[in-house]
Motif scaffolding. Structure first.
Motif, PDB file in Angstrom:
ATOM      1  N   SER A 102       9.807  11.044 -22.602  1.00 58.43           N
ATOM      2  CA  SER A 102       8.904  11.492 -21.531  1.00 58.43           C
ATOM      3  C   SER A 102       7.523  10.868 -21.713  1.00 58.43           C
ATOM      4  O   SER A 102       6.905  10.405 -20.737  1.00 58.43           O
ATOM      5  N   TYR A 103       7.039  10.851 -22.948  1.00 60.03           N
ATOM      6  CA  TYR A 103       5.708  10.287 -23.194  1.00 60.03           C
ATOM      7  C   TYR A 103       5.685   8.786 -22.912  1.00 60.03           C
ATOM      8  O   TYR A 103       4.764   8.288 -22.251  1.00 60.03           O
ATOM      9  N   PHE A 104       6.681   8.059 -23.412  1.00 60.70           N
ATOM     10  CA  PHE A 104       6.690   6.609 -23.208  1.00 60.70           C
ATOM     11  C   PHE A 104       6.837   6.252 -21.731  1.00 60.70           C
ATOM     12  O   PHE A 104       6.249   5.269 -21.263  1.00 60.70           O
ATOM     13  N   ARG A 105       7.585   7.056 -20.980  1.00 58.21           N
ATOM     14  CA  ARG A 105       7.692   6.815 -19.537  1.00 58.21           C
ATOM     15  C   ARG A 105       6.357   7.096 -18.848  1.00 58.21           C
ATOM     16  O   ARG A 105       5.968   6.389 -17.922  1.00 58.21           O
ATOM     17  N   PHE A 106       5.647   8.126 -19.302  1.00 53.18           N
ATOM     18  CA  PHE A 106       4.324   8.403 -18.734  1.00 53.18           C
ATOM     19  C   PHE A 106       3.385   7.236 -18.989  1.00 53.18           C
ATOM     20  O   PHE A 106       2.685   6.774 -18.090  1.00 53.18           O
ATOM     21  N   GLU A 107       3.363   6.753 -20.225  1.00 52.41           N
ATOM     22  CA  GLU A 107       2.506   5.634 -20.589  1.00 52.41           C
ATOM     23  C   GLU A 107       2.832   4.405 -19.746  1.00 52.41           C
ATOM     24  O   GLU A 107       1.934   3.717 -19.243  1.00 52.41           O
ATOM     25  N   SER A 108       4.112   4.139 -19.577  1.00 57.58           N
ATOM     26  CA  SER A 108       4.552   2.962 -18.823  1.00 57.58           C
ATOM     27  C   SER A 108       4.198   3.079 -17.343  1.00 57.58           C
ATOM     28  O   SER A 108       3.679   2.131 -16.739  1.00 57.58           O
ATOM     29  N   THR A 109       4.458   4.243 -16.745  1.00 54.20           N
ATOM     30  CA  THR A 109       4.185   4.406 -15.312  1.00 54.20           C
ATOM     31  C   THR A 109       2.688   4.414 -15.023  1.00 54.20           C
ATOM     32  O   THR A 109       2.261   3.952 -13.953  1.00 54.20           O
ATOM     33  N   LEU A 110       1.877   4.909 -15.969  1.00 54.97           N
ATOM     34  CA  LEU A 110       0.429   4.875 -15.761  1.00 54.97           C
ATOM     35  C   LEU A 110      -0.064   3.432 -15.746  1.00 54.97           C
ATOM     36  O   LEU A 110      -0.934   3.068 -14.939  1.00 54.97           O
ATOM     37  N   ASP A 111       0.488   2.605 -16.622  1.00 57.79           N
ATOM     38  CA  ASP A 111       0.169   1.175 -16.595  1.00 57.79           C
ATOM     39  C   ASP A 111       0.583   0.551 -15.264  1.00 57.79           C
ATOM     40  O   ASP A 111      -0.150  -0.259 -14.674  1.00 57.79           O
ATOM     41  N   GLU A 112       1.771   0.915 -14.786  1.00 60.15           N
ATOM     42  CA  GLU A 112       2.273   0.363 -13.523  1.00 60.15           C
ATOM     43  C   GLU A 112       1.367   0.736 -12.357  1.00 60.15           C
ATOM     44  O   GLU A 112       1.122  -0.077 -11.447  1.00 60.15           O
ATOM     45  N   ILE A 113       0.843   1.952 -12.368  1.00 65.08           N
ATOM     46  CA  ILE A 113      -0.066   2.400 -11.308  1.00 65.08           C
ATOM     47  C   ILE A 113      -1.324   1.543 -11.303  1.00 65.08           C
ATOM     48  O   ILE A 113      -1.813   1.136 -10.235  1.00 65.08           O
ATOM     49  N   CYS A 114      -1.856   1.255 -12.479  1.00 65.86           N
ATOM     50  CA  CYS A 114      -3.047   0.400 -12.577  1.00 65.86           C
ATOM     51  C   CYS A 114      -2.762  -0.991 -12.009  1.00 65.86           C
ATOM     52  O   CYS A 114      -3.578  -1.554 -11.249  1.00 65.86           O
ATOM     53  N   LYS A 115      -1.626  -1.548 -12.367  1.00 69.76           N
ATOM     54  CA  LYS A 115      -1.270  -2.889 -11.892  1.00 69.76           C
ATOM     55  C   LYS A 115      -1.030  -2.897 -10.384  1.00 69.76           C
ATOM     56  O   LYS A 115      -1.396  -3.846  -9.679  1.00 69.76           O
ATOM     57  N   ASN A 116      -0.426  -1.835  -9.871  1.00 68.63           N
ATOM     58  CA  ASN A 116      -0.222  -1.728  -8.420  1.00 68.63           C
ATOM     59  C   ASN A 116      -1.551  -1.674  -7.676  1.00 68.63           C
ATOM     60  O   ASN A 116      -1.720  -2.312  -6.624  1.00 68.63           O
ATOM     61  N   LEU A 117      -2.486  -0.906  -8.220  1.00 68.89           N
ATOM     62  CA  LEU A 117      -3.803  -0.791  -7.590  1.00 68.89           C
ATOM     63  C   LEU A 117      -4.538  -2.123  -7.582  1.00 68.89           C
ATOM     64  O   LEU A 117      -5.207  -2.465  -6.595  1.00 68.89           O
ATOM     65  N   GLN A 118      -4.425  -2.870  -8.661  1.00 68.72           N
ATOM     66  CA  GLN A 118      -5.092  -4.169  -8.694  1.00 68.72           C
ATOM     67  C   GLN A 118      -4.557  -5.086  -7.596  1.00 68.72           C
ATOM     68  O   GLN A 118      -5.323  -5.752  -6.894  1.00 68.72           O
ATOM     69  N   LYS A 143       0.833  -1.208   0.000  1.00 71.53           N
ATOM     70  CA  LYS A 143       0.000   0.000   0.000  1.00 71.53           C
ATOM     71  C   LYS A 143       0.868   1.259   0.000  1.00 71.53           C
ATOM     72  O   LYS A 143       0.594   2.216  -0.729  1.00 71.53           O
ATOM     73  N   GLN A 144       1.908   1.254   0.829  1.00 71.18           N
ATOM     74  CA  GLN A 144       2.790   2.422   0.893  1.00 71.18           C
ATOM     75  C   GLN A 144       3.480   2.658  -0.442  1.00 71.18           C
ATOM     76  O   GLN A 144       3.628   3.800  -0.889  1.00 71.18           O
ATOM     77  N   PHE A 145       3.884   1.564  -1.094  1.00 70.86           N
ATOM     78  CA  PHE A 145       4.522   1.703  -2.397  1.00 70.86           C
ATOM     79  C   PHE A 145       3.534   2.236  -3.428  1.00 70.86           C
ATOM     80  O   PHE A 145       3.850   3.155  -4.199  1.00 70.86           O
ATOM     81  N   THR A 146       2.317   1.694  -3.443  1.00 73.63           N
ATOM     82  CA  THR A 146       1.306   2.070  -4.434  1.00 73.63           C
ATOM     83  C   THR A 146       0.880   3.520  -4.293  1.00 73.63           C
ATOM     84  O   THR A 146       0.759   4.242  -5.294  1.00 73.63           O
TER      85      THR A 146
END
Length: 217
Positions: free
Chosen positions: A83-99, A11-14
């Motif tokens: 910058s764009y590809f890192r944004f796209e990648s980190t947004l995906d990571e946030i979704c996976k962390n939340l799941q 949770k702290q990481f997410t």
């Protein structure tokens, strides 16, 4: 006991540490842009001071052309796409962390689409986090998606009206007439710094919305 401890760390990481990492990464890109810009400027000034310059059969090989035009064009294009590809990648990571953190039955791969729009659907429909996608920063990021597609699929060439509309909405975005129908899009240092600022603004709003949603559930 150990399982509950691991869940708390997740949770702290997410909700905290992952966003801290993203902010540090954005600062690294900003430092790269400013440092490389100084390098190009210094070399351009140095070439202008040289009194005895050789003759260049190909004007593109002239240091003034390279450091004043060609190299910056490569740099700003590369910086934007990274910058764009890192944004796209980190947004995906946030979704996976939340799941993982909230034990959602649906994963990101279960949602139709791809890229940032698939992630936005997941956050809105599965995680019930919609506020960030009503902010002006998300509208700007939609433009960045259009620019990404123009460069990935069209090498920076686009119809006149599309280019002019994008340039009007995005300070520092440059356009050059190629022919009567096509315009070339070029980036600048100022535009790239604005991209980083917009991404950081969006993630700040997203982090607050995630924490608000967590507290309500």
């Amino acid at each position: 006991m150990e399982e509950s401890f691991d869940k708390e760390k997740l949770k702290q990481f997410t909700y905290i540490y992952h966003f801290d990492y993203i902010k540090h990464e954005l600062k690294d890109i900003e430092a790269f842009i400013k440092s490389t810009d100084r390098f190009l400027t210094d070399n351009l000034q140095l070439s202008n001071k040289l009194s005895d310059e050789p003759d260049y059969a190909n004007p593109r090989l002239h240091p003034e052309v390279q450091f004043g035009s060609i190299f910056p064009d490569i740099l700003w294009r590369t910086a934007f796409l990274h910058s764009y590809f890192r944004f796209e990648s980190t947004l995906d990571e946030i979704c996976k962390n939340l799941q993982k953190t909230e034990n959602y039955k649906l994963g990101l791969s279960d949602v139709a689409g791809n890229g940032i729009f698939r992630a936005s659907v997941y956050l809105k429909k599965v995680c019930d986090i919609a506020e960030p996608f009503t902010d002006n920063s998300w509208s700007k990021i939609n433009d960045y998606n259009k620019l990404r597609n123009i460069f990935v699929h069209g090498d920076g060439l686009v119809a006149r009206k599309i280019a002019i509309d994008l340039a009007k909405r995005n300070e520092g975005l440059l356009i050059a007439l190629i022919d009567i129908d096509k315009i070339a899009i070029r980036f600048s240092k100022e535009f790239n710094l604005k991209v980083l600022e917009t991404i950081e603004d969006f993630y700040s709003i997203l982090q607050k919305a995630m924490q608000k949603s967590k507290n309500e559930n």
